[in-house]
Design a protein around this motif. Structure first.
Motif, short mmCIF file in Angstrom:
data_model
loop_
_atom_site.label_atom_id
_atom_site.label_comp_id
_atom_site.label_asym_id
_atom_site.label_seq_id
_atom_site.Cartn_x
_atom_site.Cartn_y
_atom_site.Cartn_z
N THR A 46 -32.21 -35.01 26.15
CA THR A 46 -31.41 -34.73 24.96
C THR A 46 -32.09 -35.17 23.67
O THR A 46 -31.56 -34.90 22.60
CB THR A 46 -30.03 -35.42 25.03
OG1 THR A 46 -30.22 -36.85 25.05
CG2 THR A 46 -29.27 -35.00 26.26
N PHE A 47 -33.23 -35.84 23.76
CA PHE A 47 -33.88 -36.39 22.58
C PHE A 47 -35.02 -35.49 22.13
O PHE A 47 -35.59 -34.76 22.91
CB PHE A 47 -34.40 -37.80 22.86
CG PHE A 47 -33.33 -38.74 23.26
CD1 PHE A 47 -32.48 -39.28 22.32
CD2 PHE A 47 -33.12 -39.06 24.59
CE1 PHE A 47 -31.45 -40.13 22.69
CE2 PHE A 47 -32.10 -39.91 24.96
CZ PHE A 47 -31.28 -40.45 24.01
N GLY A 48 -35.37 -35.59 20.87
CA GLY A 48 -36.51 -34.87 20.34
C GLY A 48 -36.10 -33.61 19.61
O GLY A 48 -34.93 -33.36 19.35
N GLY A 49 -37.08 -32.81 19.28
CA GLY A 49 -36.83 -31.57 18.58
C GLY A 49 -36.83 -31.76 17.07
O GLY A 49 -37.17 -32.82 16.55
N SER A 50 -36.42 -30.73 16.36
CA SER A 50 -36.51 -30.75 14.90
C SER A 50 -35.60 -31.79 14.27
O SER A 50 -35.91 -32.34 13.23
CB SER A 50 -36.18 -29.36 14.34
OG SER A 50 -34.87 -28.99 14.72
N LYS A 51 -34.45 -32.09 14.87
CA LYS A 51 -33.56 -33.09 14.28
C LYS A 51 -34.17 -34.48 14.33
O LYS A 51 -33.84 -35.33 13.54
CB LYS A 51 -32.21 -33.08 14.99
CG LYS A 51 -31.40 -31.87 14.64
CD LYS A 51 -29.98 -32.01 15.10
CE LYS A 51 -29.20 -30.81 14.63
NZ LYS A 51 -27.80 -30.96 14.77
N THR A 90 -30.22 -38.66 19.16
CA THR A 90 -30.63 -39.81 18.35
C THR A 90 -29.50 -40.31 17.46
O THR A 90 -29.64 -41.34 16.81
CB THR A 90 -31.84 -39.45 17.47
OG1 THR A 90 -31.48 -38.38 16.60
CG2 THR A 90 -33.03 -39.03 18.32
N ALA A 91 -28.39 -39.61 17.41
CA ALA A 91 -27.29 -39.98 16.51
C ALA A 91 -26.40 -41.05 17.14
O ALA A 91 -26.31 -41.16 18.36
CB ALA A 91 -26.44 -38.75 16.19
N ASN A 92 -25.74 -41.81 16.30
CA ASN A 92 -24.72 -42.76 16.73
C ASN A 92 -23.35 -42.34 16.23
O ASN A 92 -22.45 -43.15 16.12
CB ASN A 92 -25.05 -44.17 16.25
CG ASN A 92 -26.19 -44.78 17.04
OD1 ASN A 92 -26.38 -44.47 18.21
ND2 ASN A 92 -26.97 -45.61 16.40
N TYR A 129 -18.33 -44.17 14.71
CA TYR A 129 -19.60 -44.13 15.40
C TYR A 129 -19.48 -44.76 16.78
O TYR A 129 -18.50 -45.40 17.12
CB TYR A 129 -20.65 -44.90 14.60
CG TYR A 129 -20.25 -46.31 14.36
CD1 TYR A 129 -20.57 -47.30 15.28
CD2 TYR A 129 -19.51 -46.69 13.24
CE1 TYR A 129 -20.17 -48.61 15.08
CE2 TYR A 129 -19.11 -47.99 13.03
CZ TYR A 129 -19.45 -48.95 13.96
OH TYR A 129 -19.04 -50.23 13.76
N THR A 130 -20.50 -44.59 17.55
CA THR A 130 -20.65 -45.27 18.83
C THR A 130 -22.15 -45.36 19.12
O THR A 130 -22.95 -44.77 18.41
CB THR A 130 -19.90 -44.52 19.96
OG1 THR A 130 -19.90 -45.32 21.12
CG2 THR A 130 -20.54 -43.17 20.27
N ALA A 131 -22.51 -46.08 20.13
CA ALA A 131 -23.91 -46.20 20.53
C ALA A 131 -24.02 -45.71 21.97
O ALA A 131 -23.64 -46.40 22.89
CB ALA A 131 -24.39 -47.64 20.41
N TYR A 132 -24.51 -44.50 22.16
CA TYR A 132 -24.57 -43.90 23.49
C TYR A 132 -25.58 -44.58 24.40
O TYR A 132 -25.38 -44.67 25.60
CB TYR A 132 -24.93 -42.41 23.37
CG TYR A 132 -23.95 -41.65 22.54
CD1 TYR A 132 -22.69 -41.34 23.03
CD2 TYR A 132 -24.27 -41.25 21.25
CE1 TYR A 132 -21.78 -40.66 22.26
CE2 TYR A 132 -23.37 -40.56 20.48
CZ TYR A 132 -22.12 -40.26 20.99
OH TYR A 132 -21.21 -39.59 20.23
#
Length: 183
Positions: A46-51, A90-92, A129-132
């Motif tokens: 789920t990580f990486g890419g343009s974001k 990468t979001a919280n 927010y949360t921390a996955y």
């Protein structure tokens, strides 16, 4: 001919070590894993890419929670987008739990909706927010997140055609301000 003899001796030696190692492992018995689903990290890919300002992604997958061959899949939504790119590893942030039929952002989604707890007295109706990555809250069979800053807990486990949802508001939030909404 001497190098050939040396290489055959080396081969016999290597095979002997492998056989001894194999017999030792077999004598120890099978490895007992009681809950193999707990070894799955649904955030993988789920990580990486343009974001994430990276040229390559690590899979563009989604952290789906579902029953095997389930009718619906569930995942935390981190953006306010209604399109295909609604999860950013990468979001919280947390905007709700999405019911989806989308295996990858490249394919698109249909028939989706989002369920989220709302505290009506707070101006930020997304509940923060949360921390996955810092919790054990995402499993193939469970979403269990505590949302900040209020500490609202949201738990979801999938069933064959839907899911069971439990939202626990802290006692500091008056009952009249506790809501669960969908969009």
């Amino acid at each position: 001919k001497e190098p050939m003899l040396f290489s055959l001796q080396r081969l016999y030696w290597d095979v002997g070590i492998l056989c001894a190692l194999g017999f030792t492992l077999c004598a120890a018995g099978p490895l007992q894993i009681t809950n193999p689903e707990d070894y799955v990290n649904i955030l993988t890919g789920t990580f990486g890419g343009s974001k994430a300002q990276q040229h390559h992604s690590t899979g563009n997958t989604l952290p789906l929670v579902a029953r095997p061959w389930g009718f619906n899949h569930w995942a935390p939504q981190t953006t306010n987008e209604g399109g295909s790119w609604w999860f950013d590893g990468t979001a919280n942030t947390f905007t709700g739990i999405r019911c989806t039929h989308q295996p990858s952002p490249w394919i698109g989604d249909y028939g989706w909706f989002v369920v989220r707890p709302v505290e009506s007295s707070v101006g930020d109706h997304w509940l923060g927010y949360t921390a996955y990555r810092s919790t054990e809250g995402l499993r193939p069979y469970l979403i269990d997140l505590t949302l900040g800053p209020q500490g609202v807990r949201i738990e979801l486990t999938p069933s064959e055609h839907s899911a069971l949802l439990r939202v626990t508001f802290p006692s500091s939030i008056p009952p009249k301000d506790r809501k669960v909404c969908a969009w």
